[in-house]
Design a protein around this motif. Structure first.
Motif, mmCIF file in Angstrom:
data_model
loop_
_atom_site.group_PDB
_atom_site.id
_atom_site.type_symbol
_atom_site.label_atom_id
_atom_site.label_comp_id
_atom_site.label_asym_id
_atom_site.label_seq_id
_atom_site.Cartn_x
_atom_site.Cartn_y
_atom_site.Cartn_z
ATOM 1 N N PRO A 10 12.554 -2.536 -3.774
ATOM 2 C CA PRO A 10 11.307 -2.854 -4.488
ATOM 3 C C PRO A 10 10.047 -2.498 -3.721
ATOM 4 O O PRO A 10 9.023 -2.160 -4.331
ATOM 5 C CB PRO A 10 11.417 -4.367 -4.714
ATOM 6 N N LEU A 57 9.272 1.061 -4.566
ATOM 7 C CA LEU A 57 9.364 1.339 -6.005
ATOM 8 C C LEU A 57 10.737 1.892 -6.379
ATOM 9 O O LEU A 57 10.871 2.704 -7.292
ATOM 10 C CB LEU A 57 8.257 2.298 -6.447
ATOM 11 N N GLY A 107 11.866 -5.648 -8.763
ATOM 12 C CA GLY A 107 10.436 -5.577 -8.513
ATOM 13 C C GLY A 107 9.632 -5.004 -9.662
ATOM 14 O O GLY A 107 9.877 -5.307 -10.824
ATOM 15 N N ARG A 108 8.696 -4.121 -9.323
ATOM 16 C CA ARG A 108 7.689 -3.678 -10.288
ATOM 17 C C ARG A 108 8.141 -2.586 -11.242
ATOM 18 O O ARG A 108 7.433 -2.282 -12.213
ATOM 19 C CB ARG A 108 6.432 -3.192 -9.544
ATOM 20 N N CYS A 109 9.271 -1.929 -10.970
ATOM 21 C CA CYS A 109 9.649 -0.810 -11.837
ATOM 22 C C CYS A 109 11.149 -0.528 -11.767
ATOM 23 O O CYS A 109 11.846 -1.056 -10.897
ATOM 24 C CB CYS A 109 8.865 0.451 -11.467
ATOM 25 N N GLY A 155 8.133 -0.456 -15.983
ATOM 26 C CA GLY A 155 7.366 0.290 -14.995
ATOM 27 C C GLY A 155 7.755 1.758 -14.974
ATOM 28 O O GLY A 155 8.092 2.349 -15.999
ATOM 29 N N ASP A 179 6.182 -6.509 -23.340
ATOM 30 C CA ASP A 179 6.442 -6.921 -21.964
ATOM 31 C C ASP A 179 6.797 -8.397 -21.860
ATOM 32 O O ASP A 179 7.715 -8.773 -21.131
ATOM 33 C CB ASP A 179 5.219 -6.629 -21.091
#
Length: 251
Positions: free
Chosen positions: A21, A24, A58-60, A102, A181
């Motif tokens: 994470p 990415l 994580g973010r994506c 993401g 989302d």
């Protein structure tokens, strides 16, 4: 070796999570080695695992291939490791769901295209950026992308390198479903439960039929379906009996 791919099993679902994470979830040789090993185990566990969910921590989902790996020219422990791994994912007997939130760029998109179903959040972002880095596809993009969205749209994605959000990806047929989302996790889990409620035998047989007849003329494909059909599943009688009991009728 750190765990760059995590595995969690629950009620017939195996969740594989890309686990970098802080980077990415950029794809590394080590990550592909671990994913390849997990897939080898899953091939032998089709009676206990009915579906595989591939996602990112994580973010994506993943920003794509780790450019440091490319620049370093890291040696592969197995020739064409990444392409072999992605093909192994595509050929799993279990249904494969790829959940994208993401970024999902280039190598990550090639990985996602191995899924039977691609589900994304509305804010997801898809792109093929090979041309930005003077690279060419090696992991299946030129074959799987046009088969999924059509040659004209694949040319657009591959030549222009544009980004497409989740809603546009669904409209193009790149993603099967796009969820807001805020509801993404809830809708994803509902989808998984719906899928697993179906016969795993039927799912495996359907995947084989689709794979074995891909590209055949219609007559040959129809003959294949009729004469090389897997037949009735071991859970058929129980499912019909349960339906009869629930509806108050005899099957």
């Amino acid at each position: 070796m750190s765990a760059q791919v995590l595995r969690e099993d629950c009620d017939g679902l195996c969740t594989l999570t890309l686990n970098r994470p802080d980077k990415l979830n950029a794809l590394t040789v080590e990550m592909f080695q671990q994913l390849h090993a997990h897939l080898g185990a899953l091939e032998q566990q089709q009676e206990h695992i009915g579906a595989v969910l591939l996602r990112g921590a994580g973010r994506c989902f993943s920003a794509g291939n780790d450019l440091h790996d490319i620049a370093a020219g890291q040696a592969l422990p197995l020739p064409h490791l990444q392409a072999r791994t992605i093909d192994r994912l595509a050929r799993l007997p279990q249904v494969v769901i790829v959940a994208v939130h993401g970024h999902c760029y280039t190598g990550a998109l090639e990985l996602a295209l191995a899924g039977d179903l691609i589900v994304c959040s509305r804010s997801a972002s898809f792109a093929d950026t090979h041309a930005r880095w003077a690279l060419t596809p090696l992991w299946g993009m030129s074959q799987r992308l046009p088969r999924r969205i059509g040659v004209a749209r694949a040319r657009e994605m591959m030549l222009l390198g544009r980004r497409y959000d989740g809603q546009r990806a669904a409209e193009m047929g790149l993603a099967n479903l796009c969820f807001d989302d805020a509801q993404f996790e809830t809708e994803l889990q509902a989808l998984v439960r719906e899928l697993l409620a179906g016969s795993w035998f039927s799912h495996r047989a359907t995947k084989r039929l689709l794979e074995e007849t891909d590209g055949l003329p219609l007559a040959a494909g129809l003959a294949h379906e009729v004469f090389r059909n897997a037949g009735k599943g071991p859970d058929m009688a129980a499912r019909i009996a349960a339906f009869g009991q629930a509806s108050g009728r005899t099957a």
